[in-house]
Write an enzyme that holds these catalytic residues in place. Structure first.
Site, PDB file in Angstrom:
ATOM      1  N   LYS A  54     -22.855  82.196  26.512  1.00 49.47           N
ATOM      2  CA  LYS A  54     -22.240  83.534  26.291  1.00 49.47           C
ATOM      3  C   LYS A  54     -22.071  84.037  27.564  1.00 49.47           C
ATOM      4  N   GLY A 105     -14.999  65.599  21.355  1.00 53.54           N
ATOM      5  CA  GLY A 105     -15.699  66.382  20.336  1.00 53.54           C
ATOM      6  C   GLY A 105     -15.263  67.964  20.140  1.00 53.54           C
ATOM      7  N   ALA A 106     -14.653  68.027  19.106  1.00 52.30           N
ATOM      8  CA  ALA A 106     -14.104  69.654  19.063  1.00 52.30           C
ATOM      9  C   ALA A 106     -14.993  70.225  18.062  1.00 52.30           C
ATOM     10  N   VAL A 161     -18.787  72.731  18.364  1.00 62.50           N
ATOM     11  CA  VAL A 161     -19.321  74.164  18.747  1.00 62.50           C
ATOM     12  C   VAL A 161     -19.272  74.336  20.169  1.00 62.50           C
ATOM     13  N   ILE A 162     -19.779  73.032  20.948  1.00 63.14           N
ATOM     14  CA  ILE A 162     -19.639  73.223  22.393  1.00 63.14           C
ATOM     15  C   ILE A 162     -18.438  73.145  23.047  1.00 63.14           C
ATOM     16  N   SER A 171     -19.188  66.317  24.281  1.00 59.67           N
ATOM     17  CA  SER A 171     -20.094  67.013  23.211  1.00 59.67           C
ATOM     18  C   SER A 171     -19.914  66.598  21.855  1.00 59.67           C
ATOM     19  N   GLY A 188     -22.316  66.244  19.673  1.00 63.50           N
ATOM     20  CA  GLY A 188     -23.722  66.348  19.114  1.00 63.50           C
ATOM     21  C   GLY A 188     -24.785  66.093  19.920  1.00 63.50           C
ATOM     22  N   ARG A 189     -26.115  66.331  19.487  1.00 64.58           N
ATOM     23  CA  ARG A 189     -27.445  66.161  20.228  1.00 64.58           C
ATOM     24  C   ARG A 189     -28.345  65.424  19.432  1.00 64.58           C
ATOM     25  N   HIS A 192     -15.714 105.213   9.659  1.00 59.39           N
ATOM     26  CA  HIS A 192     -14.343 104.705  10.144  1.00 59.39           C
ATOM     27  C   HIS A 192     -14.073 105.200  11.547  1.00 59.39           C
TER      28      HIS A 192
HETATM   29  P1  FAD Z   1     -35.233  73.697  22.655  1.00 52.15           P
HETATM   30  O1  FAD Z   1     -34.706  75.067  23.143  1.00 52.15           O
HETATM   31  O2  FAD Z   1     -34.292  72.759  23.156  1.00 52.15           O
HETATM   32  O3  FAD Z   1     -36.491  73.798  23.409  1.00 52.15           O
HETATM   33  C1  FAD Z   1     -37.337  72.695  23.523  1.00 52.15           C
HETATM   34  C2  FAD Z   1     -38.111  72.746  24.863  1.00 52.15           C
HETATM   35  O4  FAD Z   1     -39.194  71.943  24.800  1.00 52.15           O
HETATM   36  C3  FAD Z   1     -37.417  72.649  26.052  1.00 52.15           C
HETATM   37  O5  FAD Z   1     -37.922  73.718  26.982  1.00 52.15           O
HETATM   38  C4  FAD Z   1     -38.059  71.055  26.424  1.00 52.15           C
HETATM   39  O6  FAD Z   1     -37.933  70.960  27.918  1.00 52.15           O
HETATM   40  C5  FAD Z   1     -39.471  71.332  26.013  1.00 52.15           C
HETATM   41  N1  FAD Z   1     -39.868  69.747  25.851  1.00 52.15           N
HETATM   42  C6  FAD Z   1     -39.462  68.680  25.372  1.00 52.15           C
HETATM   43  N2  FAD Z   1     -40.268  67.927  25.218  1.00 52.15           N
HETATM   44  C7  FAD Z   1     -41.540  68.114  25.483  1.00 52.15           C
HETATM   45  C8  FAD Z   1     -42.788  67.882  25.588  1.00 52.15           C
HETATM   46  N3  FAD Z   1     -43.046  66.491  25.482  1.00 52.15           N
HETATM   47  N4  FAD Z   1     -43.732  68.617  26.543  1.00 52.15           N
HETATM   48  C9  FAD Z   1     -43.383  69.885  26.871  1.00 52.15           C
HETATM   49  N5  FAD Z   1     -42.240  70.474  26.736  1.00 52.15           N
HETATM   50  C10 FAD Z   1     -41.469  69.799  26.030  1.00 52.15           C
HETATM   51  N6  FAD Z   1     -27.679  78.079  19.150  1.00 52.15           N
HETATM   52  C11 FAD Z   1     -27.493  79.356  18.398  1.00 52.15           C
HETATM   53  O7  FAD Z   1     -28.030  79.621  17.379  1.00 52.15           O
HETATM   54  N7  FAD Z   1     -26.341  79.978  19.275  1.00 52.15           N
HETATM   55  C12 FAD Z   1     -25.674  79.792  20.273  1.00 52.15           C
HETATM   56  O8  FAD Z   1     -25.020  80.512  20.759  1.00 52.15           O
HETATM   57  C13 FAD Z   1     -26.028  78.459  20.721  1.00 52.15           C
HETATM   58  N8  FAD Z   1     -25.471  77.994  21.849  1.00 52.15           N
HETATM   59  C14 FAD Z   1     -25.543  77.014  22.248  1.00 52.15           C
HETATM   60  C15 FAD Z   1     -24.842  76.375  23.476  1.00 52.15           C
HETATM   61  C16 FAD Z   1     -25.031  75.205  24.147  1.00 52.15           C
HETATM   62  C17 FAD Z   1     -24.255  74.738  25.145  1.00 52.15           C
HETATM   63  C18 FAD Z   1     -25.999  74.348  23.530  1.00 52.15           C
HETATM   64  C19 FAD Z   1     -26.395  72.869  23.923  1.00 52.15           C
HETATM   65  C20 FAD Z   1     -26.762  74.735  22.243  1.00 52.15           C
HETATM   66  C21 FAD Z   1     -26.554  75.930  21.614  1.00 52.15           C
HETATM   67  N9  FAD Z   1     -27.409  76.045  20.722  1.00 52.15           N
HETATM   68  C22 FAD Z   1     -26.902  77.586  20.257  1.00 52.15           C
HETATM   69  C23 FAD Z   1     -28.365  75.661  20.080  1.00 52.15           C
HETATM   70  C24 FAD Z   1     -29.657  76.068  20.498  1.00 52.15           C
HETATM   71  O9  FAD Z   1     -29.627  76.120  21.945  1.00 52.15           O
HETATM   72  C25 FAD Z   1     -30.690  75.202  20.072  1.00 52.15           C
HETATM   73  O10 FAD Z   1     -30.619  75.131  18.646  1.00 52.15           O
HETATM   74  C26 FAD Z   1     -32.328  75.712  20.173  1.00 52.15           C
HETATM   75  O11 FAD Z   1     -32.275  75.856  21.681  1.00 52.15           O
HETATM   76  C27 FAD Z   1     -33.201  74.862  19.638  1.00 52.15           C
HETATM   77  O12 FAD Z   1     -34.585  75.320  19.899  1.00 52.15           O
HETATM   78  P2  FAD Z   1     -35.718  74.565  20.013  1.00 52.15           P
HETATM   79  O13 FAD Z   1     -36.738  75.635  20.126  1.00 52.15           O
HETATM   80  O14 FAD Z   1     -35.904  73.717  18.757  1.00 52.15           O
HETATM   81  O15 FAD Z   1     -35.587  73.617  21.230  1.00 52.15           O
HETATM   82  P1  NAI Z   2     -21.183  69.585  17.024  1.00 50.61           P
HETATM   83  O1  NAI Z   2     -21.847  68.652  15.938  1.00 50.61           O
HETATM   84  O2  NAI Z   2     -20.869  70.834  16.848  1.00 50.61           O
HETATM   85  O3  NAI Z   2     -19.815  68.771  17.242  1.00 50.61           O
HETATM   86  C1  NAI Z   2     -19.573  67.372  17.509  1.00 50.61           C
HETATM   87  C2  NAI Z   2     -18.094  67.078  17.527  1.00 50.61           C
HETATM   88  O4  NAI Z   2     -17.885  65.667  18.146  1.00 50.61           O
HETATM   89  C3  NAI Z   2     -17.805  66.769  16.002  1.00 50.61           C
HETATM   90  O5  NAI Z   2     -16.575  67.375  15.675  1.00 50.61           O
HETATM   91  C4  NAI Z   2     -17.756  65.267  15.708  1.00 50.61           C
HETATM   92  O6  NAI Z   2     -16.983  64.891  14.703  1.00 50.61           O
HETATM   93  C5  NAI Z   2     -17.280  64.892  17.274  1.00 50.61           C
HETATM   94  N1  NAI Z   2     -17.386  63.676  17.577  1.00 50.61           N
HETATM   95  C6  NAI Z   2     -18.539  62.834  17.476  1.00 50.61           C
HETATM   96  N2  NAI Z   2     -18.569  61.408  17.840  1.00 50.61           N
HETATM   97  C7  NAI Z   2     -17.099  61.447  18.439  1.00 50.61           C
HETATM   98  C8  NAI Z   2     -16.451  60.411  19.271  1.00 50.61           C
HETATM   99  N3  NAI Z   2     -17.113  59.466  19.505  1.00 50.61           N
HETATM  100  N4  NAI Z   2     -15.210  60.853  19.542  1.00 50.61           N
HETATM  101  C9  NAI Z   2     -14.730  62.147  19.353  1.00 50.61           C
HETATM  102  N5  NAI Z   2     -15.327  62.865  18.749  1.00 50.61           N
HETATM  103  C10 NAI Z   2     -16.689  62.800  18.238  1.00 50.61           C
HETATM  104  O7  NAI Z   2     -21.895  69.144  18.201  1.00 50.61           O
HETATM  105  P2  NAI Z   2     -21.910  69.992  19.775  1.00 50.61           P
HETATM  106  O8  NAI Z   2     -20.692  70.597  20.060  1.00 50.61           O
HETATM  107  O9  NAI Z   2     -22.267  68.742  20.777  1.00 50.61           O
HETATM  108  O10 NAI Z   2     -22.987  70.897  19.568  1.00 50.61           O
HETATM  109  C11 NAI Z   2     -24.298  70.476  19.120  1.00 50.61           C
HETATM  110  C12 NAI Z   2     -25.056  71.504  18.446  1.00 50.61           C
HETATM  111  O11 NAI Z   2     -25.450  72.701  19.231  1.00 50.61           O
HETATM  112  C13 NAI Z   2     -24.133  72.116  17.428  1.00 50.61           C
HETATM  113  O12 NAI Z   2     -24.066  71.406  16.338  1.00 50.61           O
HETATM  114  C14 NAI Z   2     -24.764  73.492  17.435  1.00 50.61           C
HETATM  115  O13 NAI Z   2     -26.058  73.237  16.265  1.00 50.61           O
HETATM  116  C15 NAI Z   2     -25.401  73.787  18.505  1.00 50.61           C
HETATM  117  N6  NAI Z   2     -24.632  74.661  19.195  1.00 50.61           N
HETATM  118  C16 NAI Z   2     -24.347  75.981  18.743  1.00 50.61           C
HETATM  119  C17 NAI Z   2     -23.688  77.122  19.043  1.00 50.61           C
HETATM  120  C18 NAI Z   2     -23.356  78.339  18.417  1.00 50.61           C
HETATM  121  O14 NAI Z   2     -24.129  78.420  17.345  1.00 50.61           O
HETATM  122  N7  NAI Z   2     -22.417  78.943  18.658  1.00 50.61           N
HETATM  123  C19 NAI Z   2     -22.924  76.859  20.526  1.00 50.61           C
HETATM  124  C20 NAI Z   2     -23.039  75.325  21.054  1.00 50.61           C
HETATM  125  C21 NAI Z   2     -23.742  74.750  20.285  1.00 50.61           C
END
Ligand code: FAD
Ligand code: NAI
Length: 475
Positions: free
Chosen positions: A58, A190-191, A193-194, A279, A281-282, A454
């Protein structure tokens, strides 16, 4: 002698640190273990969200939006600027400062709530009389015992088979947030969120961005009207998105990444870019957690198996956030963390999965809660629709940001709000009114009768609600 706690939380992301704080607030003795280290090797609690997710993305979205505004939109306001220069080091440095402040904020909250923080990797090792024993391996090794364990270990970027991330040319979200220069050509696989958020950042900063998506439909989970509007807006901005592709061989040389793929018509294509973001998925983080040692059940995709209360297959071992089923969102992780802490303390924590909002922070922003129109059709549910365009909203016109609309879906008989879909300015902020109404099982008429200031963007929500009853006015 092991240190004993009522609760040990493994992972200090939004699921873990929020759970730890709630448990401490409820009078339990709490430790939190997290392994994340920053570039200087120091503890960096906050997880993916703080370090390489929500917060840094962000920050970059805001900086790049400002750059875009100066370059393309200030002139319309009569503000003429000379040559505009981009200092990428400062832009990235600002993001890093925001991340560091957030890490420090969490350490402060741990201290304030008397939570003991351990920097290292936490692994469940055995069931013991006290509860569970946990080994921490890190800066200093520690043996802990906990009556309850909360696993909040989050997720990591999924790589394409045979194409590991080097974070120089093949980038996960991590590398995508710290490129040293704006690439001339950037490819994204991958189109989702990321892909869309990171694609927007680097396009605004000057990259030519191509996104390749496997699904035939763009943003398949999003309401169709919103997805169509988004696709139009992104195409106009120059974000090239191809759907229905099949990725073939990917070869990286010193300066380019060559992607072979088949397009939606079946034709062989080639894309040559300087950097490639993958990007797609995760995957849940469960390696090194000791799941096998203690018999913690994982599903076939590696997620920790939990019941509706986030209880795992082991007694008094809970799991929340990205490492369990459900949307991978920071606020979902937080809600689960709070609910679990409350359950441990004997209360009745609850998470309403029907009212979890989604936001995509592109321009225009996209936000929604509840059911899409296509889902209601599939379910055979009778519904009414009201929608209102930002073009007809005075505040949006004053802002100079009139793309998009608010769309409200309400039950045909009871008028209960079933879903709200917004594409447009500040959709991320506007959606919370919809979440509140749905949490109280309110009706479209409730929104329509509430006084909205408004001129505000929120009036578009009121007008869409009036539209459900065919009473929309022009502003
Ligand atoms: P995480 O945030 O992944 O935290 C897990 C922690 O556990 C990490 O610090 C990791 O190092 C630690 N850990 C792992 N294994 C161990 C272990 N064995 N011992 C000790 N520590 C360990 N979500 C939103 O809602 N809004 C957004 O705008 C948004 N933007 C995103 C943008 C990107 C680029 C990405 C990748 C994700 C985004 N997300 C967003 C998703 C969001 O980041 C995750 O859903 C959220 O962080 C999940 O929280 P969590 O606590 O489950 O795990
Ligand atoms: P995503 O699930 O949002 O999108 C992955 C995209 O990749 C999908 O559209 C899927 O069809 C496509 N895909 C999968 N395999 C493929 C392949 N082999 N070739 C081409 N396309 C393929 O996952 P993304 O963007 O990696 O983000 C992971 C998660 O992180 C999100 O699902 C979301 O939960 C979280 N996130 C949330 C944000 C927010 O809340 N604003 C911002 C960024 C991430």
């Amino acid at each position: 002698m092991a240190k004993q706690f009522d609760v040990v939380v493994i992972g200090a992301g939004p699921g873990g640190y929020v759970a730890a704080i709630r448990a401490a607030q409820l009078g339990l003795s709490v430790a939190c273990v997290d392994e994340w280290r920053n570039a200087a090797g120091k503890p960096a609690p906050g997880g993916t969200c703080t370090n390489t997710g929500c917060i840094p993305s962000k920050a970059l979205l805001q900086s790049s939006e400002n750059y875009d505004q100066v370059n393309h939109h200030f002139a319309a306001h009569g503000i003429e600027v000379g040559d505009v220069a981009l200092n990428l080091d400062t832009l990235i440095g600002r993001k890093d400062t925001i991340v560091r402040q957030s890490n420090e904020g969490i350490l402060y909250l741990f201290k304030k709530n008397k939570i003991t923080f351990f920097h290292g990797t936490g692994a469940l090792t055995a069931k013991v009389d006290f509860g569970w024993s946990i080994k921490v391996s890190g800066s200093a090794d520690e043996d802990l015992e906990a009556r309850h364990v909360i696993i909040a270990t989050g997720s990591s970027a999924r790589a394409l088979p045979g194409l590991p991330f080097d974070e120089k040319q093949i980038l996960s979200n991590d590398g995508a947030l710290r490129m040293p220069a704006v690439p001339k050509k950037l490819g994204i696989i991958g189109a989702g969120v990321i892909g869309l958020e990171m694609g927007s950042v680097w396009r605004r900063l000057g990259a030519e961005v191509t996104i390749l998506e496997a699904m035939p439909e763009f943003l398949a989970a999003v309401d169709r009207d919103v997805a169509k509007e988004a696709q139009k807006a992104f195409a106009k901005q120059g974000l090239a998105i191809q759907t229905g592709v099949k990725i073939g061989e990917i070869k990286a040389t010193a300066k380019t990444v060559n992607v072979a793929y088949t397009d939606a018509s079946g034709a062989e294509q080639k894309l040559s870019v300087n950097q490639l973001i993958v990007s797609i998925g995760r995957v849940p983080n469960t390696q090194g957690l000791g799941a096998d040692t203690v018999g913690l059940k994982l599903d076939e995709r590696g997620f920790v198996v939990v019941n509706d209360d986030c209880l795992t297959s082991l007694s008094n071992v809970w799991a929340v956030g990205d490492v369990v089923r459900g949307p991978m969102l920071a606020h979902k992780a937080e809600e689960e963390g709070v609910a679990v802490a409350e359950r441990i303390a004997g209360q009745h924590g609850h998470v309403n999965f029907d009212t979890i909002p989604w936001v995509i922070y592109t321009s225009p922003e996209i936000a929604w809660v509840g059911k899409t129109e296509q889902t209601l059709k599939t379910e055979g549910r009778e519904y009414k629709v009201g929608s209102f365009p930002f073009m007809a909203n005075g505040r949006a016109r004053a802002l100079g940001d009139t793309t998009g609309f608010v769309k409200i879906l309400a039950d045909a008989k009871t008028d209960e709000v079933l879903g709200v879909h917004i594409i447009g300015p500040m959709a991320s902020e506007l959606i919370s009114e919809a979440v509140t109404i749905m949490e109280f099982r309110g009706a479209a008429e409730d929104i329509a009768r509430i006084c909205h200031a408004h001129p505000t963007l929120s009036e578009a929500m009121k007008e869409a609600a009036l539209g459900v009853d065919k009473r929309t006015r022009n502003l």
